[in-house]
Design an enzyme around this catalytic site. Structure first.
Site, PDB file in Angstrom:
ATOM      1  N   GLY A  22       0.833  -1.208   0.000  1.00 35.74           N
ATOM      2  CA  GLY A  22       0.000   0.000   0.000  1.00 35.74           C
ATOM      3  C   GLY A  22       0.861   1.248   0.000  1.00 35.74           C
ATOM      4  O   GLY A  22       2.060   1.179  -0.262  1.00 35.74           O
ATOM      5  N   ASN A  23       0.245   2.374   0.282  1.00 29.97           N
ATOM      6  CA  ASN A  23       1.011   3.621   0.412  1.00 29.97           C
ATOM      7  C   ASN A  23       0.318   4.522   1.424  1.00 29.97           C
ATOM      8  O   ASN A  23      -0.749   4.185   1.927  1.00 29.97           O
ATOM      9  CB  ASN A  23       1.179   4.301  -0.957  1.00 29.97           C
ATOM     10  CG  ASN A  23      -0.151   4.694  -1.585  1.00 29.97           C
ATOM     11  OD1 ASN A  23      -0.857   5.566  -1.080  1.00 29.97           O
ATOM     12  ND2 ASN A  23      -0.515   4.020  -2.672  1.00 29.97           N
TER      13      ASN A  23
END
Ligand code: C5P
Length: 217
Positions: A26-27
């Protein structure tokens, strides 16, 4: 109600790319900028579809159609479906550029000192829509750490956008999880409109004002 009768598609948040049943890539995107744009556009009369990756945010305006997705591929397929009837598209999502080639069916076990994941490229959502563009006004975001203007202009062109919003990570208070942002709006004629550091709600109003001016032309 300047956007009365107009349909907006706004992408927001990160995407989660599954590795196995309990892990993902993810980020740090919070989704705040995209949600602020959705609320502001709806308040200005637009019929808004907000296509959102995983976030902790809520929408307050019940008129907004919220579609929640996890992965880039899910966001891509919803975006393609919604696109033909849209008037304005704003890509504020931080879409993962790559995903694990496959999701392991069972939790991966640790074994050895290193491990590698094989990643494959995700589709560029806003660029794919840009290729299919008929009358839509399309705006992307660019988050750059160096040669900001050059990269932003390049993306505007390559993704067939009408404008791009540049935020530089060099500016304190700008970017991902923050409640504030400092942006510049760059249109396809290379007209640059810089703004001060503001809350994301205020930034949303500034950006929608720029879009509205150009739609009126
Ligand atoms: O190329 P880059 O990721 O920097 O471009 C950012 C812009 O492109 C943003 O508007 C983002 O929402 C969009 N984008 C997308 N799909 C991707 C990657 C980026 O829609 N796979």
């Amino acid at each position: 109600q300047p956007f009365n009768g107009m349909k907006f598609l706004i992408t927001a948040g990160p995407t989660y790319e599954p590795i196995d049943p309990v892990r993902f890539i993810g980020n740090y995107s919070s989704g705040k900028m995209g949600y602020a744009l959705a609320e502001a556009a709806a308040a200005m009369g637009a019929e808004v579809t907000l296509l959102s990756g995983p976030t902790h945010l809520r929408i307050t305006n019940p008129q907004i159609r919220l579609v929640r997705v996890k992965t880039a591929l899910e966001m891509y397929s919803h975006a393609l479906n919604a696109f033909p009837s849209m008037d304005v598209v704003i890509g504020a999502a931080a879409v993962a550029d790559y995903r694990p080639e496959s999701r392991a069916p069972e939790k991966l076990k640790k074994d050895g000192d290193t491990m590698s994941l094989h990643l494959v490229r995700n589709p560029d959502i806003i660029a794919s829509l840009g290729e299919r563009k008929t009358t839509q006004y399309m705006v992307g975001f660019a988050l750059e750490t160096e040669r900001e203007l050059d990269y932003a202009r390049k993306k505007l062109k390559e993704k067939h956008l009408d404008a791009i919003v540049l935020n530089s990570l060099r500016d304190p208070g700008a970017g991902f999880a923050s409640d504030t942002n400092k942006v510049a709006f760059i249109d396809k004629n290379s007209e640059i409109t810089p703004f001060e550091l503001k809350t994301k709600g205020e930034v949303a109003l500034d950006l929608l004002h720029e879009i509205r001016k150009r739609l009126a032309k």
